[in-house]
Design a protein around this motif. Structure first.
Motif, PDB file in Angstrom:
ATOM      1  N   TYR A  64       0.820  -1.214   0.000  1.00 40.94           N
ATOM      2  CA  TYR A  64       0.000   0.000   0.000  1.00 40.94           C
ATOM      3  C   TYR A  64       0.858   1.269   0.000  1.00 40.94           C
ATOM      4  N   ASP A  71     -12.164   4.695   7.508  1.00 39.52           N
ATOM      5  CA  ASP A  71     -12.554   4.591   6.103  1.00 39.52           C
ATOM      6  C   ASP A  71     -11.318   4.420   5.235  1.00 39.52           C
ATOM      7  N   ASP A  72     -11.366   3.471   4.341  1.00 40.56           N
ATOM      8  CA  ASP A  72     -10.296   3.191   3.366  1.00 40.56           C
ATOM      9  C   ASP A  72      -9.030   2.619   3.993  1.00 40.56           C
ATOM     10  N   CYS A  73      -9.045   2.278   5.272  1.00 41.83           N
ATOM     11  CA  CYS A  73      -7.871   1.667   5.899  1.00 41.83           C
ATOM     12  C   CYS A  73      -7.573   0.327   5.225  1.00 41.83           C
ATOM     13  N   PRO A  74      -6.340   0.112   4.771  1.00 43.22           N
ATOM     14  CA  PRO A  74      -6.029  -1.113   4.014  1.00 43.22           C
ATOM     15  C   PRO A  74      -6.010  -2.388   4.855  1.00 43.22           C
TER      16      PRO A  74
END
Length: 223
Positions: A19, A209-212
């Motif tokens: 990421y 939100d959007d945390c990998p």
């Protein structure tokens, strides 16, 4: 999820690396600069440490003998941006004196054939060097596989349910060292990736939100 916590720790490393990419820590030109940074970064941000290190560079003082010989008041003024400068001057002199008296300089210390446990014990015997500082010096200045645990690591991995919130430093360190291949670059990258992830997502007030790695999180409200 059937993976045990050791497998999850390594899986998270690979996800974060994919990421964020390679972080290439520690930002320093010499091994001794890493030592100085490890002392100065105690209880302050890296941004403040950079200012202090730049002050030392501008005075051409980033060498062991020069730090030992420079006037304390002048040194305090130069490292002031890093905070706690009265304390850090003493700690910087202490660790530098130890290196010079026992090895000559940090480059020679890195060449020693002493094992990690011996080197770690030596560093921890120096007044002002705690476990995180010792491991930072071992990993980034001396190129030894000694995993660094910091406040970001504790925050992130307690939220993930990998460690207990009250786990002790060496317990956490052991989990990482059991989970990862004995690879210097992985140790360096993982510590840096944890810092990056905690700045972007796993903040004191997390941005889930959007945390990998949200799938692994035990405390997120956004799953």
């Amino acid at each position: 999820m059937r993976e045990n916590r050791f497998e999850i720790v390594y899986t998270i490393y690979k996800i974060l690396l994919n990421y964020y990419g390679h972080q290439n820590w520690w930002p320093a030109e010499t091994r001794y600069e890493v030592v100085v940074g490890a002392i100065l970064t105690q209880n302050t941000s890296w941004k403040n440490v950079e200012k202090a290190i730049n002050n030392l560079k501008n005075e051409n003082l980033l060498k062991e003998e020069k730090i030992l010989n420079v006037d304390e008041d002048k040194l305090k003024e130069l490292i002031k941006p890093a905070g706690f400068y009265n304390l850090k001057v003493k700690r910087l002199k202490n660790v530098t004196k130890f290196i010079v008296n026992n090895y000559g300089n940090t480059e020679e210390m890195a060449k020693t054939d002493k094992d990690i446990l011996t080197l770690r014990a030596e560093l921890l015997s120096i007044n002002g060097v705690g476990k995180e500082t010792a491991d930072s010096i071992l990993l980034y200045a001396l190129d030894r596989e000694s995993f660094v645990v910091d406040a970001y690591t504790k925050r992130m991995f307690s939220r993930l349910g990998i460690i207990n919130e009250k786990a002790k430093y060496d317990e956490i360190k052991e989990i990482f060292e059991k989970s990862l291949p004995k690879d210097l670059e992985i140790y360096k990258e993982y510590h840096a990736l944890i810092v990056e992830h905690c700045k972007k997502f796993c903040r004191k007030k997390p941005l889930c939100d959007d945390c990998p790695i949200i799938v692994f999180c035990k405390t997120s409200l956004n799953k």
